[in-house]
Design an enzyme around this catalytic site. Sequence first.
Site, PDB file in Angstrom:
ATOM      1  N   THR A   1     -16.914   1.150   3.029  1.00 47.21           N
ATOM      2  CA  THR A   1     -15.503   1.428   3.361  1.00 47.21           C
ATOM      3  C   THR A   1     -15.287   2.942   3.279  1.00 47.21           C
ATOM      4  OG1 THR A   1     -14.656   1.421   1.089  1.00 47.21           O
ATOM      5  CG2 THR A   1     -14.801  -0.721   2.193  1.00 47.21           C
TER       6      THR A   1
ATOM      7  N   ASP B   1       0.846  -1.200   0.000  1.00 48.35           N
ATOM      8  CA  ASP B   1       0.000   0.000   0.000  1.00 48.35           C
ATOM      9  C   ASP B   1       0.879   1.246   0.000  1.00 48.35           C
ATOM     10  OD1 ASP B   1      -3.262   0.166   0.957  1.00 48.35           O
ATOM     11  OD2 ASP B   1      -2.123   2.042   0.934  1.00 48.35           O
TER      12      ASP B   1
ATOM     13  N   ASN C   1      -5.838  -4.566  -6.092  1.00 51.21           N
ATOM     14  CA  ASN C   1      -7.047  -4.026  -5.454  1.00 51.21           C
ATOM     15  C   ASN C   1      -6.969  -2.528  -5.154  1.00 51.21           C
ATOM     16  OD1 ASN C   1      -9.471  -4.334  -3.446  1.00 51.21           O
ATOM     17  ND2 ASN C   1      -7.783  -3.525  -2.212  1.00 51.21           N
TER      18      ASN C   1
ATOM     19  N   LYS D   1     -12.669   1.314 -14.406  1.00 48.82           N
ATOM     20  CA  LYS D   1     -13.084  -0.034 -14.004  1.00 48.82           C
ATOM     21  C   LYS D   1     -13.555  -0.871 -15.205  1.00 48.82           C
ATOM     22  CE  LYS D   1     -12.154   0.313  -9.617  1.00 48.82           C
ATOM     23  NZ  LYS D   1     -11.122  -0.514  -8.963  1.00 48.82           N
TER      24      LYS D   1
ATOM     25  N   TYR E   1     -13.956   7.068 -12.997  1.00 49.73           N
ATOM     26  CA  TYR E   1     -13.989   5.794 -12.254  1.00 49.73           C
ATOM     27  C   TYR E   1     -14.617   4.686 -13.096  1.00 49.73           C
ATOM     28  CZ  TYR E   1     -14.682   2.557  -8.346  1.00 49.73           C
ATOM     29  OH  TYR E   1     -14.651   1.461  -7.524  1.00 49.73           O
TER      30      TYR E   1
ATOM     31  N   ASP F   1       3.555   2.588  -4.475  1.00 46.58           N
ATOM     32  CA  ASP F   1       2.596   3.377  -5.243  1.00 46.58           C
ATOM     33  C   ASP F   1       2.412   2.602  -6.543  1.00 46.58           C
ATOM     34  OD1 ASP F   1       1.269   5.070  -6.962  1.00 46.58           O
ATOM     35  OD2 ASP F   1       2.444   6.847  -6.435  1.00 46.58           O
ATOM     36  N   VAL F   2       1.214   2.074  -6.760  1.00 47.16           N
ATOM     37  CA  VAL F   2       1.003   1.167  -7.902  1.00 47.16           C
ATOM     38  C   VAL F   2       1.128   1.869  -9.257  1.00 47.16           C
ATOM     39  CG1 VAL F   2      -0.414  -0.528  -6.650  1.00 47.16           C
ATOM     40  CG2 VAL F   2      -1.535   1.409  -7.816  1.00 47.16           C
TER      41      VAL F   2
HETATM   42  P1  NAI Z   1     -10.241   2.054   0.659  1.00 47.98           P
HETATM   43  O1  NAI Z   1     -10.073   3.503   0.373  1.00 47.98           O
HETATM   44  O2  NAI Z   1     -10.705   1.623   1.995  1.00 47.98           O
HETATM   45  O3  NAI Z   1      -8.886   1.267   0.311  1.00 47.98           O
HETATM   46  C1  NAI Z   1      -8.135   1.559  -0.818  1.00 47.98           C
HETATM   47  C2  NAI Z   1      -6.662   1.330  -0.492  1.00 47.98           C
HETATM   48  O4  NAI Z   1      -5.891   1.583  -1.685  1.00 47.98           O
HETATM   49  C3  NAI Z   1      -6.137   2.286   0.588  1.00 47.98           C
HETATM   50  O5  NAI Z   1      -5.457   1.560   1.586  1.00 47.98           O
HETATM   51  C4  NAI Z   1      -5.206   3.201  -0.174  1.00 47.98           C
HETATM   52  O6  NAI Z   1      -4.120   3.713   0.606  1.00 47.98           O
HETATM   53  C5  NAI Z   1      -4.734   2.303  -1.304  1.00 47.98           C
HETATM   54  N1  NAI Z   1      -4.202   3.067  -2.441  1.00 47.98           N
HETATM   55  C6  NAI Z   1      -4.748   4.142  -3.045  1.00 47.98           C
HETATM   56  N2  NAI Z   1      -3.940   4.594  -4.012  1.00 47.98           N
HETATM   57  C7  NAI Z   1      -2.856   3.773  -4.032  1.00 47.98           C
HETATM   58  C8  NAI Z   1      -1.677   3.728  -4.820  1.00 47.98           C
HETATM   59  N3  NAI Z   1      -1.414   4.637  -5.776  1.00 47.98           N
HETATM   60  N4  NAI Z   1      -0.780   2.749  -4.581  1.00 47.98           N
HETATM   61  C9  NAI Z   1      -1.001   1.839  -3.589  1.00 47.98           C
HETATM   62  N5  NAI Z   1      -2.089   1.842  -2.810  1.00 47.98           N
HETATM   63  C10 NAI Z   1      -3.004   2.798  -3.025  1.00 47.98           C
HETATM   64  O7  NAI Z   1     -11.251   1.540  -0.486  1.00 47.98           O
HETATM   65  P2  NAI Z   1     -11.927   0.117  -0.748  1.00 47.98           P
HETATM   66  O8  NAI Z   1     -13.377   0.347  -0.797  1.00 47.98           O
HETATM   67  O9  NAI Z   1     -11.371  -0.920   0.112  1.00 47.98           O
HETATM   68  O10 NAI Z   1     -11.437  -0.108  -2.259  1.00 47.98           O
HETATM   69  C11 NAI Z   1     -10.661  -1.218  -2.675  1.00 47.98           C
HETATM   70  C12 NAI Z   1     -10.942  -1.451  -4.136  1.00 47.98           C
HETATM   71  O11 NAI Z   1     -12.325  -1.802  -4.288  1.00 47.98           O
HETATM   72  C13 NAI Z   1     -10.719  -0.240  -5.043  1.00 47.98           C
HETATM   73  O12 NAI Z   1     -10.128  -0.665  -6.253  1.00 47.98           O
HETATM   74  C14 NAI Z   1     -12.123   0.267  -5.288  1.00 47.98           C
HETATM   75  O13 NAI Z   1     -12.237   0.969  -6.498  1.00 47.98           O
HETATM   76  C15 NAI Z   1     -12.888  -1.045  -5.338  1.00 47.98           C
HETATM   77  N6  NAI Z   1     -14.310  -0.916  -5.139  1.00 47.98           N
HETATM   78  C16 NAI Z   1     -14.817  -0.364  -3.995  1.00 47.98           C
HETATM   79  C17 NAI Z   1     -16.175  -0.181  -3.857  1.00 47.98           C
HETATM   80  C18 NAI Z   1     -16.790   0.459  -2.642  1.00 47.98           C
HETATM   81  O14 NAI Z   1     -17.989   0.788  -2.696  1.00 47.98           O
HETATM   82  N7  NAI Z   1     -16.071   0.634  -1.552  1.00 47.98           N
HETATM   83  C19 NAI Z   1     -17.101  -0.592  -4.929  1.00 47.98           C
HETATM   84  C20 NAI Z   1     -16.467  -1.202  -6.069  1.00 47.98           C
HETATM   85  C21 NAI Z   1     -15.117  -1.346  -6.162  1.00 47.98           C
END
Ligand code: NAI
Length: 246
Positions: free
Chosen positions: A188, A36, A88, A157, A153, A61-62
């Site tokens: 989340t 992360d 993810n 996706k 977004y 950083d991905v």
């Molecule tokens: P979250 O915000 O709780 O977690 C996302 C994580 O990604 C965080 O720990 C953040 O620090 C990390 N991150 C962000 N940019 C980064 C980068 N450049 N390099 C490395 N790490 C990075 O969000 P959540 O909900 O857990 O999201 C996880 C995945 O699920 C994402 O891809 C999101 O688009 C997807 N998703 C989430 C939904 C929701 O409603 N929460 C719905 C559909 C998909």
Amino acid sequence: MKLLNRVAVVTGGANGIGRCACQLFAEEGAKVVVADINESGKQVADELITHGFEAMYINVDVTEERNVQNLIRTTVDTFGKLDIMVANAGIAETIPIHQLSLENWNKTINVNLTGVFLTNKYAIEQMLDQGYGVIVNTASMLGHIGRNEVTSYTASKGGVANLTRTLAVTYSKKGIRVNAVCPGYIDTDLIRNKSAEMMEELIRLHPIGRLGKPEEVAKAMLFLASDDSSFICGTNLMVDGGFTAQ
Ligand code: NAI
């Protein structure tokens, strides 16, 4: 245990869905790399270690190619192989296109799509050497339907959803399975900045009558990462409480 002695990298592992996946995969016997950009990922790894699991945090950083190369190299140097990549990490924004700057567009596309490109590319390079591996990408139901003002977004996706299919078609015969989970709205931090009215509306839109829990997405990731899904490749698995069934 479904992932005994497997080595799994989870990007975005510090929070939300990724954090739940790290916990569940460790409970199922995997050695887990919490990857992360946020240093709080170290705490996630430390907690796993405290509970007797094997884990490690790697800052990444991905969107940075060198970071991703280092992630794969350090994982293999430490744990000897890479069985599972969960791509993810993601960010979200809601801006209509006529107000969306190129800078904001690029930011979302870079993290959500280019980040998946880079993590998949370097994971697959390693998996080709091994002759096996599993990739689980986090797309979204919004990669399959349009949504009011969710411009960059949905585009990012949609890219992940179809990249997943192409990688599955390309690499299945080489022993590498590639699939994606497509969550509905999940409770989340990613969606917590929305108004109370909007949250009510989002709940109403899910036929199941509630938002999803991150644990519920992690369980779908476990299924796709484990041998239980051995004949499944190139699929986009909806985990959306029926949202896209309507
Ligand atoms: P979250 O915000 O709780 O977690 C996302 C994580 O990604 C965080 O720990 C953040 O620090 C990390 N991150 C962000 N940019 C980064 C980068 N450049 N390099 C490395 N790490 C990075 O969000 P959540 O909900 O857990 O999201 C996880 C995945 O699920 C994402 O891809 C999101 O688009 C997807 N998703 C989430 C939904 C929701 O409603 N929460 C719905 C559909 C998909």
